[in-house]
Design a protein around this motif. Sequence first.
Motif, PDB file in Angstrom:
ATOM      1  N   GLY A  41      42.840  43.002  26.149  1.00  0.00           N
ATOM      2  CA  GLY A  41      43.623  43.830  27.084  1.00  0.00           C
ATOM      3  C   GLY A  41      42.740  44.511  28.119  1.00  0.00           C
ATOM      4  O   GLY A  41      43.196  45.424  28.806  1.00  0.00           O
ATOM      5  N   ILE A  42      41.497  44.042  28.216  1.00  0.00           N
ATOM      6  CA  ILE A  42      40.610  44.662  29.224  1.00  0.00           C
ATOM      7  C   ILE A  42      40.706  43.860  30.516  1.00  0.00           C
ATOM      8  O   ILE A  42      40.692  42.624  30.503  1.00  0.00           O
ATOM      9  CB  ILE A  42      39.153  44.712  28.721  1.00  0.00           C
ATOM     10  CG1 ILE A  42      39.102  45.729  27.545  1.00  0.00           C
ATOM     11  CG2 ILE A  42      38.172  45.126  29.823  1.00  0.00           C
ATOM     12  CD1 ILE A  42      37.796  45.763  26.813  1.00  0.00           C
ATOM     13  N   ILE A  43      40.879  44.588  31.612  1.00  0.00           N
ATOM     14  CA  ILE A  43      41.060  43.934  32.916  1.00  0.00           C
ATOM     15  C   ILE A  43      39.725  43.367  33.370  1.00  0.00           C
ATOM     16  O   ILE A  43      38.713  44.077  33.392  1.00  0.00           O
ATOM     17  CB  ILE A  43      41.591  44.927  33.967  1.00  0.00           C
ATOM     18  CG1 ILE A  43      42.970  45.474  33.515  1.00  0.00           C
ATOM     19  CG2 ILE A  43      41.696  44.279  35.367  1.00  0.00           C
ATOM     20  CD1 ILE A  43      43.494  46.625  34.327  1.00  0.00           C
ATOM     21  N   GLU A  44      39.782  42.044  33.686  1.00  0.00           N
ATOM     22  CA  GLU A  44      38.550  41.406  34.146  1.00  0.00           C
ATOM     23  C   GLU A  44      38.562  41.226  35.659  1.00  0.00           C
ATOM     24  O   GLU A  44      37.535  41.303  36.305  1.00  0.00           O
ATOM     25  CB  GLU A  44      38.387  40.049  33.452  1.00  0.00           C
ATOM     26  CG  GLU A  44      38.099  40.221  31.966  1.00  0.00           C
ATOM     27  CD  GLU A  44      37.792  38.916  31.265  1.00  0.00           C
ATOM     28  OE1 GLU A  44      38.131  37.841  31.801  1.00  0.00           O
ATOM     29  OE2 GLU A  44      37.206  38.971  30.168  1.00  0.00           O
ATOM     30  N   ARG A  45      39.793  40.996  36.163  1.00  0.00           N
ATOM     31  CA  ARG A  45      39.888  40.854  37.636  1.00  0.00           C
ATOM     32  C   ARG A  45      41.223  41.405  38.096  1.00  0.00           C
ATOM     33  O   ARG A  45      42.213  41.351  37.349  1.00  0.00           O
ATOM     34  CB  ARG A  45      39.806  39.369  38.042  1.00  0.00           C
ATOM     35  CG  ARG A  45      38.423  38.776  37.893  1.00  0.00           C
ATOM     36  CD  ARG A  45      38.361  37.419  38.540  1.00  0.00           C
ATOM     37  NE  ARG A  45      38.424  37.496  39.980  1.00  0.00           N
ATOM     38  CZ  ARG A  45      38.327  36.440  40.786  1.00  0.00           C
ATOM     39  NH1 ARG A  45      38.184  35.237  40.260  1.00  0.00           N
ATOM     40  NH2 ARG A  45      38.370  36.577  42.079  1.00  0.00           N
ATOM     41  N   SER A  46      41.227  41.887  39.312  1.00  0.00           N
ATOM     42  CA  SER A  46      42.518  42.267  39.900  1.00  0.00           C
ATOM     43  C   SER A  46      42.429  41.987  41.394  1.00  0.00           C
ATOM     44  O   SER A  46      41.354  42.138  41.976  1.00  0.00           O
ATOM     45  CB  SER A  46      42.813  43.738  39.662  1.00  0.00           C
ATOM     46  OG  SER A  46      41.941  44.542  40.412  1.00  0.00           O
ATOM     47  N   ASN A  47      43.533  41.552  41.994  1.00  0.00           N
ATOM     48  CA  ASN A  47      43.465  41.234  43.427  1.00  0.00           C
ATOM     49  C   ASN A  47      43.675  42.518  44.251  1.00  0.00           C
ATOM     50  O   ASN A  47      44.119  43.549  43.692  1.00  0.00           O
ATOM     51  CB  ASN A  47      44.455  40.108  43.779  1.00  0.00           C
ATOM     52  CG  ASN A  47      45.891  40.571  43.742  1.00  0.00           C
ATOM     53  OD1 ASN A  47      46.162  41.616  43.159  1.00  0.00           O
ATOM     54  ND2 ASN A  47      46.790  39.799  44.328  1.00  0.00           N
ATOM     55  N   PRO A  48      43.371  42.458  45.525  1.00  0.00           N
ATOM     56  CA  PRO A  48      43.468  43.693  46.342  1.00  0.00           C
ATOM     57  C   PRO A  48      44.884  44.265  46.346  1.00  0.00           C
ATOM     58  O   PRO A  48      45.064  45.474  46.361  1.00  0.00           O
ATOM     59  CB  PRO A  48      43.082  43.198  47.742  1.00  0.00           C
ATOM     60  CG  PRO A  48      42.271  41.967  47.514  1.00  0.00           C
ATOM     61  CD  PRO A  48      42.765  41.326  46.272  1.00  0.00           C
ATOM     62  N   PHE A  49      45.881  43.385  46.276  1.00  0.00           N
ATOM     63  CA  PHE A  49      47.261  43.892  46.333  1.00  0.00           C
ATOM     64  C   PHE A  49      47.581  44.724  45.094  1.00  0.00           C
ATOM     65  O   PHE A  49      48.210  45.782  45.166  1.00  0.00           O
ATOM     66  CB  PHE A  49      48.250  42.724  46.475  1.00  0.00           C
ATOM     67  CG  PHE A  49      49.570  43.183  47.021  1.00  0.00           C
ATOM     68  CD1 PHE A  49      49.745  43.392  48.394  1.00  0.00           C
ATOM     69  CD2 PHE A  49      50.634  43.446  46.159  1.00  0.00           C
ATOM     70  CE1 PHE A  49      50.958  43.839  48.875  1.00  0.00           C
ATOM     71  CE2 PHE A  49      51.848  43.897  46.650  1.00  0.00           C
ATOM     72  CZ  PHE A  49      52.016  44.083  48.007  1.00  0.00           C
ATOM     73  N   ALA A  50      47.032  44.259  43.924  1.00  0.00           N
ATOM     74  CA  ALA A  50      47.241  45.007  42.678  1.00  0.00           C
ATOM     75  C   ALA A  50      46.594  46.373  42.803  1.00  0.00           C
ATOM     76  O   ALA A  50      47.218  47.394  42.466  1.00  0.00           O
ATOM     77  CB  ALA A  50      46.658  44.235  41.499  1.00  0.00           C
ATOM     78  N   ALA A  51      45.331  46.390  43.273  1.00  0.00           N
ATOM     79  CA  ALA A  51      44.640  47.669  43.420  1.00  0.00           C
ATOM     80  C   ALA A  51      45.439  48.584  44.335  1.00  0.00           C
ATOM     81  O   ALA A  51      45.610  49.768  44.067  1.00  0.00           O
ATOM     82  CB  ALA A  51      43.251  47.421  43.988  1.00  0.00           C
ATOM     83  N   LYS A  52      46.011  47.973  45.399  1.00  0.00           N
ATOM     84  CA  LYS A  52      46.741  48.756  46.405  1.00  0.00           C
ATOM     85  C   LYS A  52      47.998  49.384  45.778  1.00  0.00           C
ATOM     86  O   LYS A  52      48.254  50.581  45.918  1.00  0.00           O
ATOM     87  CB  LYS A  52      47.120  47.832  47.570  1.00  0.00           C
ATOM     88  CG  LYS A  52      47.681  48.581  48.744  1.00  0.00           C
ATOM     89  CD  LYS A  52      48.065  47.611  49.848  1.00  0.00           C
ATOM     90  CE  LYS A  52      49.188  48.236  50.660  1.00  0.00           C
ATOM     91  NZ  LYS A  52      50.016  47.228  51.254  1.00  0.00           N
ATOM     92  N   ILE A  53      48.791  48.543  45.089  1.00  0.00           N
ATOM     93  CA  ILE A  53      50.058  49.117  44.604  1.00  0.00           C
ATOM     94  C   ILE A  53      49.824  50.151  43.504  1.00  0.00           C
ATOM     95  O   ILE A  53      50.614  51.074  43.339  1.00  0.00           O
ATOM     96  CB  ILE A  53      51.087  48.039  44.146  1.00  0.00           C
ATOM     97  CG1 ILE A  53      50.538  47.162  43.031  1.00  0.00           C
ATOM     98  CG2 ILE A  53      51.591  47.199  45.310  1.00  0.00           C
ATOM     99  CD1 ILE A  53      51.575  46.185  42.470  1.00  0.00           C
ATOM    100  N   PHE A  54      48.688  50.027  42.804  1.00  0.00           N
ATOM    101  CA  PHE A  54      48.408  51.018  41.753  1.00  0.00           C
ATOM    102  C   PHE A  54      47.559  52.193  42.275  1.00  0.00           C
ATOM    103  O   PHE A  54      47.270  53.126  41.538  1.00  0.00           O
ATOM    104  CB  PHE A  54      47.698  50.365  40.555  1.00  0.00           C
ATOM    105  CG  PHE A  54      48.666  49.540  39.709  1.00  0.00           C
ATOM    106  CD1 PHE A  54      49.500  50.180  38.787  1.00  0.00           C
ATOM    107  CD2 PHE A  54      48.763  48.162  39.856  1.00  0.00           C
ATOM    108  CE1 PHE A  54      50.371  49.430  38.020  1.00  0.00           C
ATOM    109  CE2 PHE A  54      49.640  47.423  39.091  1.00  0.00           C
ATOM    110  CZ  PHE A  54      50.463  48.051  38.172  1.00  0.00           C
ATOM    111  N   GLY A  55      47.139  52.097  43.545  1.00  0.00           N
ATOM    112  CA  GLY A  55      46.418  53.206  44.174  1.00  0.00           C
ATOM    113  C   GLY A  55      44.950  53.313  43.748  1.00  0.00           C
ATOM    114  O   GLY A  55      44.386  54.404  43.736  1.00  0.00           O
ATOM    115  N   TYR A  56      44.385  52.159  43.354  1.00  0.00           N
ATOM    116  CA  TYR A  56      42.964  52.173  42.966  1.00  0.00           C
ATOM    117  C   TYR A  56      42.091  51.539  44.060  1.00  0.00           C
ATOM    118  O   TYR A  56      42.613  50.819  44.912  1.00  0.00           O
ATOM    119  CB  TYR A  56      42.771  51.362  41.664  1.00  0.00           C
ATOM    120  CG  TYR A  56      43.312  52.076  40.420  1.00  0.00           C
ATOM    121  CD1 TYR A  56      42.466  52.911  39.671  1.00  0.00           C
ATOM    122  CD2 TYR A  56      44.628  51.920  40.009  1.00  0.00           C
ATOM    123  CE1 TYR A  56      42.953  53.570  38.540  1.00  0.00           C
ATOM    124  CE2 TYR A  56      45.114  52.570  38.889  1.00  0.00           C
ATOM    125  CZ  TYR A  56      44.264  53.396  38.150  1.00  0.00           C
ATOM    126  OH  TYR A  56      44.731  54.050  37.057  1.00  0.00           O
TER     127      TYR A  56
END
Length: 410
Positions: free
Chosen positions: A24-39
């Motif tokens: 359950g550890i995040i290895e990758r996330s795309n920019p859109f994911a970071a954006k919608i979650f505010g990271y």
Amino acid sequence: MEHVAFQALFEHSSIGIIISNQDGIIERSNPFAAKIFGYGSNELIGQYVEILIPAQLREKHIIYRKKYNDNPQPRSMGSSLNLMAVKKDGSQFPVEVSLSFFESGGKRRIVSFVNDITERKYSDDQLKKLTEELESKVHERTKELSDTLWELNTTNKGLQDEMEQRKKAEKQMLVSLEKEKELNELKSRFVSMASHEFRTPLSGILTSASLISQYTKEEDFSKRIKHINTIKKLVRNLTNILNDFLSLDKLEQGNTISHASNFSIREVLDEIAEEFKEIAEKQPLKIQHHHKDLILHQDKQMFRNVIINLLSNAFKYSPDLGTVCLKTYPSEGNILIEISDQGIGIPVQEQKHIFERFFRANNATTISGTGLGLNIVKRYLDLMNGSIKFISRENEGTTFTVTLPLEKEK
Ligand code: ADP
């Protein structure tokens, strides 16, 4: 080339893509994911996916995650649920998540595609709200309509009731008008009858009285007696008329009570015949009893009045020497008393009125009478559980038949 294309897809996709490992550890996330979650762009890497889930659901999510690991399949996550996600600043927003997985280097990776559905949810909610509002409006209108219909019905019913009541009142008014008319007619009939019926004997009495006063001599004795008898007879007539009025009044008031007693039919009829002896000298009276003797259990006075009335009429409406017959015979538990004459008869068209108060047939007007006798007879017979009928032919004669129940044999 392929790798580049996928990289571009990953980087520029307008859906959040998060790749986590089996723990359950995040290895990758795309920019859109970071954006919608505010990271920030790499801030999510190394974090547990639960960081993106509202605190109260995290434990449950760990269990779901492990279950998914045991049996991974591409599917949407809790599609029927209102999934909420948490931003870095702690605020929550609705999401739609699809899960998928792939193996790489002997390790399984879970891919989550996350869609921020705040806008859609808002629209959905608005739509739902609108629908609800519309529904409640429709409901309200329907109710209003049915209320109005009910009111209309009630008003209609009220109108109908009012109309019914008016009709009733009208009917009552007509009845009382009719009664008043009848009463007025009765009054005028009474006045004309009374003035005639009283005036004639009264002037007769006056004449006889003044003649008596002139017969002063000894030899006028028999003339005086004759006129005294005339006066007596006329006074008797007047008394009879007054008695009829009284009887009728008593009957009308409902004050006539019958006092039944046992009496012999023959005896009473013989008594009555005796009273008619004087008249019977000119007009024969034949009496026939078709039975030994029978006992009646009735009001004797009423019985006498009925028979006297009918006999008086038979004599009154018959010519001199016209025979009057009185027959009695038993029939089916009753005694029938028949009184017939050979007199003027009753015109057919007037026969139906014969028992009405003050009614006098056209052919009887020159003979004195009140038109009350038969009405009283009928009412007495009603009180005695008896009945009366007649057959008559003008200028031939009339037969009245009285039926009275015989006292049951004891
Ligand atoms: P009244 O004799 O005083 O007129 P009644 O009520 O006894 O009143 O009779 C009503 C009417 O019926 C009489 O006026 C007469 O027209 C008719 N009527 C009654 N009895 C006889 C009869 N025996 N023969 C002919 N007409 C009769």
